[in-house]
Motif scaffolding. Structure first.
Motif, mmCIF file in Angstrom:
data_model
loop_
_atom_site.group_PDB
_atom_site.id
_atom_site.type_symbol
_atom_site.label_atom_id
_atom_site.label_comp_id
_atom_site.label_asym_id
_atom_site.label_seq_id
_atom_site.Cartn_x
_atom_site.Cartn_y
_atom_site.Cartn_z
ATOM 1 N N PRO A 294 -2.612 -4.055 -1.479
ATOM 2 C CA PRO A 294 -3.906 -3.500 -1.907
ATOM 3 C C PRO A 294 -4.472 -4.185 -3.136
ATOM 4 O O PRO A 294 -3.742 -4.710 -3.982
ATOM 5 C CB PRO A 294 -3.564 -2.036 -2.207
ATOM 6 N N PHE A 295 -5.815 -4.156 -3.202
ATOM 7 C CA PHE A 295 -6.502 -4.582 -4.418
ATOM 8 C C PHE A 295 -6.392 -3.468 -5.452
ATOM 9 O O PHE A 295 -6.175 -2.303 -5.112
ATOM 10 C CB PHE A 295 -7.984 -4.860 -4.120
ATOM 11 N N PRO A 296 -6.537 -3.804 -6.726
ATOM 12 C CA PRO A 296 -6.602 -2.734 -7.740
ATOM 13 C C PRO A 296 -7.744 -1.779 -7.397
ATOM 14 O O PRO A 296 -8.862 -2.206 -7.089
ATOM 15 C CB PRO A 296 -6.882 -3.497 -9.041
ATOM 16 N N GLN A 297 -7.471 -0.484 -7.415
ATOM 17 C CA GLN A 297 -8.488 0.485 -7.023
ATOM 18 C C GLN A 297 -8.371 1.753 -7.859
ATOM 19 O O GLN A 297 -7.349 2.010 -8.495
ATOM 20 C CB GLN A 297 -8.326 0.835 -5.532
ATOM 21 N N MET A 298 -9.443 2.515 -7.823
ATOM 22 C CA MET A 298 -9.485 3.759 -8.593
ATOM 23 C C MET A 298 -10.149 4.831 -7.737
ATOM 24 O O MET A 298 -11.186 4.592 -7.104
ATOM 25 C CB MET A 298 -10.288 3.547 -9.886
ATOM 26 N N ASP A 299 -9.521 6.002 -7.676
ATOM 27 C CA ASP A 299 -10.116 7.133 -6.959
ATOM 28 C C ASP A 299 -10.990 7.927 -7.918
ATOM 29 O O ASP A 299 -10.544 8.318 -9.007
ATOM 30 C CB ASP A 299 -9.020 8.047 -6.398
ATOM 31 N N VAL A 300 -12.242 8.178 -7.499
ATOM 32 C CA VAL A 300 -13.185 8.955 -8.315
ATOM 33 C C VAL A 300 -13.468 10.270 -7.609
ATOM 34 O O VAL A 300 -13.876 10.286 -6.429
ATOM 35 C CB VAL A 300 -14.505 8.171 -8.530
ATOM 36 N N SER B 195 0.829 -1.204 0.000
ATOM 37 C CA SER B 195 0.000 0.000 0.000
ATOM 38 C C SER B 195 0.866 1.257 0.000
ATOM 39 O O SER B 195 1.992 1.271 0.514
ATOM 40 C CB SER B 195 -0.902 -0.021 1.233
ATOM 41 N N TYR B 196 0.321 2.335 -0.560
ATOM 42 C CA TYR B 196 1.017 3.625 -0.539
ATOM 43 C C TYR B 196 1.177 4.154 0.882
ATOM 44 O O TYR B 196 2.041 4.986 1.156
ATOM 45 C CB TYR B 196 0.259 4.637 -1.402
ATOM 46 N N ALA C 47 2.985 2.094 -8.973
ATOM 47 C CA ALA C 47 1.881 1.679 -9.835
ATOM 48 C C ALA C 47 0.595 2.407 -9.464
ATOM 49 O O ALA C 47 0.554 3.225 -8.537
ATOM 50 C CB ALA C 47 1.696 0.172 -9.731
ATOM 51 N N ASP C 48 -0.484 2.098 -10.186
ATOM 52 C CA ASP C 48 -1.768 2.780 -9.974
ATOM 53 C C ASP C 48 -2.312 2.546 -8.573
ATOM 54 O O ASP C 48 -2.869 3.457 -7.960
ATOM 55 C CB ASP C 48 -2.790 2.297 -11.004
ATOM 56 N N SER C 49 -2.163 1.293 -8.074
ATOM 57 C CA SER C 49 -2.779 0.965 -6.793
ATOM 58 C C SER C 49 -1.775 0.600 -5.709
ATOM 59 O O SER C 49 -2.151 0.407 -4.556
ATOM 60 C CB SER C 49 -3.755 -0.211 -6.970
ATOM 61 N N SER C 50 -0.504 0.458 -6.065
ATOM 62 C CA SER C 50 0.461 -0.026 -5.079
ATOM 63 C C SER C 50 1.869 0.429 -5.431
ATOM 64 O O SER C 50 2.149 0.855 -6.561
ATOM 65 C CB SER C 50 0.431 -1.561 -5.025
ATOM 66 N N VAL C 51 2.727 0.338 -4.429
ATOM 67 C CA VAL C 51 4.167 0.503 -4.650
ATOM 68 C C VAL C 51 4.749 -0.906 -4.816
ATOM 69 O O VAL C 51 4.614 -1.740 -3.920
ATOM 70 C CB VAL C 51 4.835 1.216 -3.459
ATOM 71 N N ASN C 52 5.363 -1.159 -5.951
ATOM 72 C CA ASN C 52 5.798 -2.515 -6.282
ATOM 73 C C ASN C 52 7.283 -2.725 -5.988
ATOM 74 O O ASN C 52 8.123 -1.917 -6.395
ATOM 75 C CB ASN C 52 5.530 -2.822 -7.756
ATOM 76 N N PHE C 53 7.548 -3.806 -5.274
ATOM 77 C CA PHE C 53 8.925 -4.257 -5.043
ATOM 78 C C PHE C 53 9.238 -5.414 -5.997
ATOM 79 O O PHE C 53 8.373 -6.268 -6.258
ATOM 80 C CB PHE C 53 9.093 -4.774 -3.606
ATOM 81 N N VAL C 54 10.461 -5.469 -6.483
ATOM 82 C CA VAL C 54 10.932 -6.673 -7.174
ATOM 83 C C VAL C 54 11.753 -7.474 -6.176
ATOM 84 O O VAL C 54 12.600 -6.926 -5.465
ATOM 85 C CB VAL C 54 11.771 -6.347 -8.421
#
Length: 272
Positions: free
Chosen positions: A260-266, A184-185, A220-227
């Motif tokens: 987090p799940f994929p999400q969108m802020d409206v 999560s952010y 990313a759109d919904s999360s901070v991605n680690f490799v």
């Protein structure tokens, strides 16, 4: 009936001679088939004793069987009285016509020869080719047999294998596991990174050289991605992969770090 009996009596010597020739031809054919099988089996055993890939041994054994069988047929025809020279010429002409009609089969044979010469894989290797994947069981004249992890047998034309890219997962002794873990952010990135490193440090099957990598790769759109990229022995790849995925999820949950799940802020704007 009497006419037939008289004809047999008049030509008994000829019938006896041809009968003996036919019997000898059949005996030659049967013995030739046994010899072909014997030569094929001895070839495979010889390759096996020299610890040569059994797929190569099977391919060469099939060719030897075909050559011995063809020679046996010619000997049997010669015994019956058929001129093999003219017969070979007829076979050559027929072979040209058949070859044009069976271009696909000839392509499979040529591809089989290339597989044996170039050795892109060997028996037991897990490969991906022609849109299919599985462990190589054996390489035959026209096809290659694969066995999938769920024990299905796939018979693939050799031309389908050689016409595209071949991915060999077993050739190298080590492989890298590539995981993308999103947090999560709102999460503390330093804490999240430490949790991931702790999971890797506890996994005994990981290699220390090369060392593993844990790094932020994407906002990313919904999360901070680690490799997460550790190295393992090829034989340990899947057990380690499954173990890491499970332990990372458990450890993140225990640390209170959400995935987090994929999400969108409206955003709604109300006009006055």
């Amino acid at each position: 009936m009497e006419t037939i009996i008289n004809w047999v009596n008049d030509n008994s010597d000829m019938l006896l001679r041809y009968g003996i020739q036919v019997i000898l031809a059949v005996v030659i054919l049967l013995l030739g088939i046994k010899v072909a099988k014997l030569c094929s089996g001895l070839t495979e055993k010889a390759f096996s004793k020299r610890k040569i890939d059994k797929a190569v041994g099977g391919f060469v054994a099939n060719i030897i069987y075909a050559l011995v069988f063809a020679a046996t047929v010619l000997m049997a025809l010669s015994q019956v009285g058929i001129e093999t020279t003219s017969f070979i010429a007829i076979l050559g002409a027929a072979g040209l016509a058949v070859g044009l009609a069976l271009q696909g089969s000839l392509s499979n044979f040529a591809s089989g020869v290339l597989i044996i010469m170039l050795r892109p894989f060997k028996s037991g290797d897990f490969i991906e080719a022609g849109g299919k994947s599985g462990s190589v069981e054996k390489i035959e004249i026209f096809s290659t047999e694969l066995r999938t992890p769920d024990n299905k047998v796939i018979i693939m034309p050799n031309s389908a294998i050689m016409s595209g890219a071949i991915v060999n997962y077993s050739r190298e002794k080590t492989r890298r596991i590539d995981l993308v873990i999103g947090v999560s952010y709102d999460a503390d990135l330093k804490q999240a990174k430490q949790v991931l490193q702790n999971v890797l440090d506890k996994e005994t099957r990981l290699l220390t050289d090369p060392a593993y990598t844990v790094a932020v790769s994407e906002l990313a759109d919904s999360s901070v991605n680690f490799v997460v990229r550790p190295w393992v022995n090829t034989s340990d790849y899947w057990p380690t992969y499954f173990s890491l995925v499970e332990n990372i999820k458990i450890s993140l949950d225990e640390a209170g770090i959400g995935i987090p799940f994929p999400q969108m802020d409206v955003h709604l704007h109300k006009d006055s």
